[in-house]
Enzyme design. Structure first.
Site, PDB file in Angstrom:
ATOM      1  N   GLU A  15       0.843  -1.216   0.000  1.00  0.00           N
ATOM      2  CA  GLU A  15       0.000   0.000   0.000  1.00  0.00           C
ATOM      3  C   GLU A  15       0.871   1.256   0.000  1.00  0.00           C
ATOM      4  OE1 GLU A  15      -3.194   0.652  -0.114  1.00  0.00           O
ATOM      5  OE2 GLU A  15      -4.344  -1.043   0.657  1.00  0.00           O
ATOM      6  N   ASN A 153     -10.674   4.822   2.682  1.00  0.00           N
ATOM      7  CA  ASN A 153      -9.684   4.546   1.643  1.00  0.00           C
ATOM      8  C   ASN A 153      -9.764   5.616   0.558  1.00  0.00           C
ATOM      9  OD1 ASN A 153      -7.665   2.786   0.706  1.00  0.00           O
ATOM     10  ND2 ASN A 153      -8.922   1.021   1.255  1.00  0.00           N
ATOM     11  N   ASP A 205     -10.193   0.844  -3.702  1.00  0.00           N
ATOM     12  CA  ASP A 205      -9.060   0.801  -2.762  1.00  0.00           C
ATOM     13  C   ASP A 205      -8.298   2.113  -2.883  1.00  0.00           C
ATOM     14  OD1 ASP A 205      -6.949  -0.161  -1.034  1.00  0.00           O
ATOM     15  OD2 ASP A 205      -7.753  -2.136  -1.372  1.00  0.00           O
TER      16      ASP A 205
HETATM   17  O1  LIG Z   1      -5.692  -4.230   4.745  1.00  0.00           O
HETATM   18  C1  LIG Z   1      -6.334  -3.750   3.850  1.00  0.00           C
HETATM   19  O2  LIG Z   1      -7.376  -4.422   3.373  1.00  0.00           O
HETATM   20  C2  LIG Z   1      -8.149  -3.990   2.292  1.00  0.00           C
HETATM   21  C3  LIG Z   1      -7.897  -4.873   1.163  1.00  0.00           C
HETATM   22  S1  LIG Z   1      -8.531  -6.458   1.279  1.00  0.00           S
HETATM   23  O3  LIG Z   1      -9.948  -6.359   1.576  1.00  0.00           O
HETATM   24  O4  LIG Z   1      -7.797  -7.162   2.287  1.00  0.00           O
HETATM   25  O5  LIG Z   1      -8.351  -7.042  -0.050  1.00  0.00           O
HETATM   26  C4  LIG Z   1      -7.825  -2.639   1.760  1.00  0.00           C
HETATM   27  O6  LIG Z   1      -8.962  -2.082   1.221  1.00  0.00           O
HETATM   28  C5  LIG Z   1      -7.133  -1.777   2.709  1.00  0.00           C
HETATM   29  O7  LIG Z   1      -6.763  -0.548   2.131  1.00  0.00           O
HETATM   30  C6  LIG Z   1      -5.959  -2.464   3.267  1.00  0.00           C
HETATM   31  O8  LIG Z   1      -5.262  -1.689   4.129  1.00  0.00           O
END
Ligand SMILES: O=C1O[C@H](CS(=O)(=O)O)[C@@H](O)[C@H](O)[C@H]1O
Length: 295
Positions: A15, A153, A205
């Protein structure tokens, strides 16, 4: 246009890609691995440093140090030669409940830092997430500017800084909102729906805004990066060879490369062996330099 794998990073949750213009290098984090990563397109070197807590979002100070949203608050972090990060707590956060951490974050065009918090286990669909603003020299504890989120997000700001974007990635929400943004006070108001992502492939995201003011958003679970016009109309979608692109950022010498980090989920990934990798796309548009944190 094909996405090029620049690093088979195998990140659990890659990320917060940020292009460091001074160093001409890409930085990003792997949240559960507690690592800050750096990759240089000049010599293709890849380096990483271990953080004491999960770190989820970063902003550049411009002097080699970074602002990072971690589990217990916002920290200034400085990469060390021994592979660790020197950390200084800037502001602790009073989470709504236990087992929460920061998630997506970035600076507004004036250099104030914005970041959201979420439960570490997002399968619990509790609206305990908040969005915080942190300004240089702020001594008081962080206070939530926006509440009742599940997975905040997709923070982004229009080129003139007057529109703020924010999404909620949780499967039960999947919305992106736009706000009018007072650049003098750092206050968002007039919240309205920008894009209902249930109408497009992938959950919203991480995001980036380009020089035309269009909003690029990773479509998590569907391997897509979508570009929406400022009016919220889908302009185009680009594919990446993994299902879970997590966040994108413009970089490169001309800010015309779109870098994308991704998630390597547990279980069978034989159909996406590059999951967790970092990719580069040439979308034919330019991005904007990421504002430094005005620390
Ligand atoms: O940890 C996270 O999870 C989600 C992604 S997911 O659902 O695990 O695929 C994400 O949206 C978030 O930004 C991220 O930090």
């Amino acid at each position: 246009m094909a996405a090029e794998l620049i690093l088979d990073a195998r990140n659990a949750t890659g990320e917060s890609p940020v292009w460091n213009a001074q160093e001409q290098a890409l930085y990003w984090v792997d949240i559960p691995a507690r690592r800050l990563h750096r990759w240089s397109p000049q010599d293709l070197s890849a380096t990483s440093w271990e953080a004491p807590e999960m770190l989820a979002c970063i902003a550049c100070y411009g002097d080699g140090s970074w602002l990072a949203g971690m589990e217990s608050g916002l920290f200034r972090i400085q990469p060390q030669h021994n592979g660790t990060l020197a950390t200084e707590l800037l502001s602790s956060v009073q989470h709504a409940t236990e087992t929460m951490r920061f998630n997506d974050g970035r600076c507004d065009r004036q250099g104030r830092f914005w970041a959201g918090t979420m439960l570490m286990d997002m399968s619990k669909a509790a609206t305990v997430g908040s969005v915080y603003r942190y300004s240089a020299g702020q001594t008081e504890q962080l206070t939530a500017q926006l509440t009742d989120m599940i997975v905040p997000n997709g923070l982004g700001f229009s080129p003139d800084g007057k529109i703020m974007y924010l999404s909620d990635s949780h499967p039960s929400v999947q919305k992106i909102w736009a706000f009018d943004y007072d650049t003098d006070t750092g206050t968002p108001h007039n919240r309205r729906l920008f894009v209902d992502m249930t109408q497009y492939p992938g959950r919203p995201d991480g995001a980036a805004v380009d020089a035309d003011g269009c909003y690029w958003i990773c479509g998590n679970d569907e391997g897509q990066i979508h570009r929406f016009t400022p009016a919220g109309k889908l302009d185009r979608s680009l594919a990446v060879p993994v299902k879970k692109p997590a966040m994108c950022a413009f970089g490169g010498a001309n800010l015309d490369t779109l870098y994308v980090t991704s998630i390597r989920p547990g279980g069978d990934i034989s159909d996406q062996p590059l999951a967790g990798g970092v990719f580069a796309l040439q979308p034919g548009v330019q991005g904007l330099e990421e504002p430094l944190f005005k620390g």
